[in-house]
Design a protein around this motif. Structure first.
Motif, short mmCIF file in Angstrom:
data_model
loop_
_atom_site.label_atom_id
_atom_site.label_comp_id
_atom_site.label_asym_id
_atom_site.label_seq_id
_atom_site.Cartn_x
_atom_site.Cartn_y
_atom_site.Cartn_z
N GLU A 166 0.81 -1.22 0.00
CA GLU A 166 0.00 0.00 0.00
C GLU A 166 0.84 1.27 0.00
N GLY A 167 1.96 1.27 0.71
CA GLY A 167 2.78 2.48 0.79
C GLY A 167 3.40 2.85 -0.54
N ILE A 168 3.97 1.86 -1.26
CA ILE A 168 4.55 2.12 -2.57
C ILE A 168 3.47 2.59 -3.53
N THR A 169 2.31 1.94 -3.49
CA THR A 169 1.19 2.32 -4.36
C THR A 169 0.71 3.73 -4.04
N SER A 170 0.64 4.07 -2.76
CA SER A 170 0.20 5.42 -2.37
C SER A 170 1.20 6.47 -2.82
N TYR A 171 2.49 6.14 -2.79
CA TYR A 171 3.51 7.09 -3.26
C TYR A 171 3.35 7.37 -4.74
N PHE A 172 3.17 6.33 -5.54
CA PHE A 172 3.08 6.55 -6.98
C PHE A 172 1.73 7.11 -7.41
N ASP A 173 0.66 6.86 -6.66
CA ASP A 173 -0.63 7.40 -7.11
C ASP A 173 -0.63 8.93 -7.11
N LEU A 174 0.21 9.54 -6.26
CA LEU A 174 0.30 11.00 -6.24
C LEU A 174 0.83 11.55 -7.56
N SER A 175 1.73 10.80 -8.19
CA SER A 175 2.40 11.29 -9.39
C SER A 175 1.74 10.85 -10.69
N LEU A 176 0.79 9.92 -10.64
CA LEU A 176 0.19 9.42 -11.86
C LEU A 176 -0.53 10.49 -12.67
N PRO A 177 -1.27 11.45 -12.04
CA PRO A 177 -1.85 12.52 -12.86
C PRO A 177 -0.80 13.34 -13.61
N LEU A 178 0.36 13.57 -12.98
CA LEU A 178 1.43 14.28 -13.68
C LEU A 178 1.97 13.44 -14.83
N LEU A 179 2.21 12.17 -14.59
CA LEU A 179 2.72 11.28 -15.63
C LEU A 179 1.71 11.16 -16.77
N ALA A 180 0.43 11.32 -16.45
CA ALA A 180 -0.63 11.22 -17.46
C ALA A 180 -0.85 12.54 -18.20
N GLY A 181 -0.16 13.61 -17.78
CA GLY A 181 -0.37 14.90 -18.41
C GLY A 181 -1.60 15.63 -17.92
N CYS A 182 -2.14 15.21 -16.75
CA CYS A 182 -3.35 15.82 -16.20
C CYS A 182 -3.04 16.75 -15.03
N SER A 183 -1.76 16.97 -14.73
CA SER A 183 -1.37 17.81 -13.61
C SER A 183 -0.01 18.42 -13.91
N ASP A 184 0.60 19.09 -12.90
CA ASP A 184 1.89 19.72 -13.12
C ASP A 184 2.78 19.51 -11.89
N ARG A 185 4.03 19.96 -12.00
CA ARG A 185 5.00 19.73 -10.94
C ARG A 185 4.64 20.43 -9.63
N PRO A 186 4.25 21.71 -9.64
CA PRO A 186 3.88 22.34 -8.37
C PRO A 186 2.73 21.63 -7.66
N THR A 187 1.80 21.10 -8.44
CA THR A 187 0.67 20.39 -7.83
C THR A 187 1.13 19.09 -7.18
#
Length: 565
Positions: free
Chosen positions: A299-320
């Protein structure tokens, strides 16, 4: 070759909120036991699903057999011969969670771990499923279809397949060339964003890029989203995920991003948790709690990466991303439980603590989701300094114990890390076993970032109150807080501050404003008492931000970290 087990679920009377279950099979031995799972995989606490069961009958040749109950969830019968058996029972379905089941006139949402019996000798047999539902309903199960219903390769596949039925249809979407379907149950008052399905596809595709493979579920993946007035969470399965989200949260500025993160989290579980699984959970033991420290990685590794998936998907940005990660790290820094409970202990004690938390739990417990995400961040930073990454470690473990259907242990993780940083492999033991051993601030600073404290707006008293019929009752007293030093305990009723009546929890911050010391009148077990409380100033939370004075080396490391994969 064993004959298939026949499972029939009757949902045709939804107004009763009761499911009629019928299971038919041919026994392989004359001593026959059967049990209802006591827990739902993915939710690590004993739920005793059997509490909702009644009217159990075991039949052979049309005659009822006198079964003997061996445990609350388990029955036994010694058969005179190996004639086919039929087991009938009723299940009340009135609990709309992703781990249990609901049936009502609007729809059905059933986690089959709370419905289907595990028949001794039949766990690895094929299970054929037939569902009877109201005529205007459609039934959705993420299983292979047959002429009459659905087919599960074994009992594990059966209970891993959530059932949804109602007057709704599935929406198709594609991920890396694989066909998926989306079930939307409920609609937000403001409507769905016009690019919602496209964004789901982007987040799921980003997850595949993170793991470096197409979705392991192939062309058979079902994403179920229940939009409710309140609720948040999800449960992963091999070929599906069931999510709950509130439309009020969706309306908030960061609500849509949180929903995409939740979708990414559960989609990533196809790899990490479902197929790449802690060794103690392979195979599942449905009859008892199974202790494993591996939940921090699951769960911890998954929770860490779920924060960055919108950025990796192009749906967010670095400051967010920094803002979201800062909130996660702040929750760890602000948790008193970090100094009491280690991460490994948090995972091992999930069955009795995390899922049964009280308001006071934060003083002695830490969530393996959040502390696990913080450990993942520190692992990632240290590995980036060596030219590697946490994403690469996850891919390596997927290609090993994941694809090979073997469980992993701490040793597997350390063995993957050691070639890149032998000291890090040794440090991981301390991070897992020792409270407050994580070098969180050091890793933040290595990226040219900083954690800034935000002071409290009001004096700190360390009390959490709840309102109850015109009274303010203490729910929690934070460890080493002004409230604890004043001798206040959970259950006390606050009556007055400096003679001014306290009627609701919101009164407390007003009456403490600009006060260095106050007289507190309270009641404990109907006896009036008084004490003195000295409010503190303190930190409300921490924020993660750029460090304008960072070095070129730190900026370069930060840029590599932002690449995620």
């Amino acid at each position: 070759m064993f004959e298939p087990v026949q499972v029939r679920l009757d949902l045709s009377h939804p107004q009763t909120q009761t499911i009629a279950v019928s299971i038919k099979w041919t026994p392989q031995s004359q001593r026959q036991t059967f049990q209802l799972p006591v827990w739902t995989p993915g939710s690590y606490t004993v739920r005793d699903h059997v509490q909702h069961l009644h009217s159990l009958q075991l039949l052979a040749n049309g005659e009822e057999l006198p079964v003997r109950r061996m445990a609350p969830h388990q029955w036994l019968y010694d058969l005179p011969d190996l004639s086919p058996l039929t087991l009938n029972y009723q299940l009340e379905a009135r609990d709309l969670t992703v781990r249990t089941g609901l049936l009502d006139p609007d729809f059905a949402s059933l986690c089959l771990a709370a419905v289907a019996m595990d028949i001794d000798g039949c766990r690895w047999s094929t299970h054929h499923v037939v569902v009877k539902a109201p005529e205007h309903w459609s039934v959705h199960l993420p299983l292979e279809t047959s002429a009459e219903g659905w087919v599960a390769t074994d009992f594990d596949a059966l209970v891993d397949s959530p059932l949804h039925a109602g007057p709704f249809q599935a929406e198709p979407f594609m991920v890396e060339g694989k066909s998926h379907e989306l079930l939307l149950i409920g609609t937000p008052p403001m409507g769905w964003p016009p690019n919602f399905i496209s964004d789901i596809e982007k987040v799921c595709s980003a997850t595949c890029r993170l793991l470096g493979t197409p979705p392991p579920a192939g062309d058979r993946y079902q994403l179920v989203l229940q939009l409710l007035d309140q609720g948040y969470g999800g449960l992963e399965h091999d070929h599906s995920a069931v999510l709950q989200f509130s439309w009020s949260a969706l309306a908030k500025p960061k609500g849509y991003r949180q929903l995409l993160q939740l979708i990414g989290h559960e989609y990533l579980h196809q790899w990490n948790v479902r197929r790449l699984r802690p060794i103690e959970l392979r195979p599942y033991d449905y009859g008892q709690a199974v202790i494993t420290e591996g939940l921090w990685f699951a769960e911890g590794i998954t929770s860490y990466f779920d924060l960055s998936l919108p950025l990796l998907a192009g749906c967010s940005d670095r400051p967010t991303l920094l803002k979201d990660l800062g909130e996660e790290l702040s929750s760890v820094l602000m948790s008193p439980g970090c100094s009491i409970q280690s991460l490994a202990a948090s995972a091992r004690e999930a069955w009795i603590k995390l899922y049964k938390a009280t308001p006071a739990s934060r003083d002695s417990q830490i969530s393996y989701y959040r502390l696990g995400a913080a450990v993942a961040f520190c692992l990632d930073v240290r590995l980036r300094q060596r030219g590697h990454s946490m994403a690469a470690i996850l891919r390596e473990l997927w290609q090993g114990p994941g694809r090979q259907a073997r469980g992993y242990s701490r040793d597997h993780i350390k063995a993957a890390v050691a070639p890149w940083d032998a000291d890090l492999a040794a440090d991981l033991d301390q991070w897992l076993d020792q409270p407050e051993a994580l070098p969180l601030i050091d890793c933040v600073e290595a990226l040219g970032l900083r954690m800034d404290p935000v002071p409290l707006k009001h004096p700190d008293h360390g009390l959490t109150l709840k309102d109850a019929e015109g009274a303010a009752l203490i729910q929690r007293v934070r460890r080493d807080s002004p409230g604890q030093r004043a001798g206040l305990v959970v259950g006390d009723e606050l009556l007055a501050i400096n003679g001014y009546r306290v009627r609701r929890s919101s009164d407390l911050s007003v009456l403490l404003e600009k006060q260095e010391c106050v007289n507190v009148t309270y009641a404990r077990r109907s006896l009036m008492k008084e004490t003195r409380l000295f409010p503190d100033t303190g930190v409300d939370h921490w924020t993660l931000d750029w460090d304008p004075g960072c070095t070129t080396e730190q900026r370069q490391l930060r840029d590599r970290w932002f690449e995620i994969v």
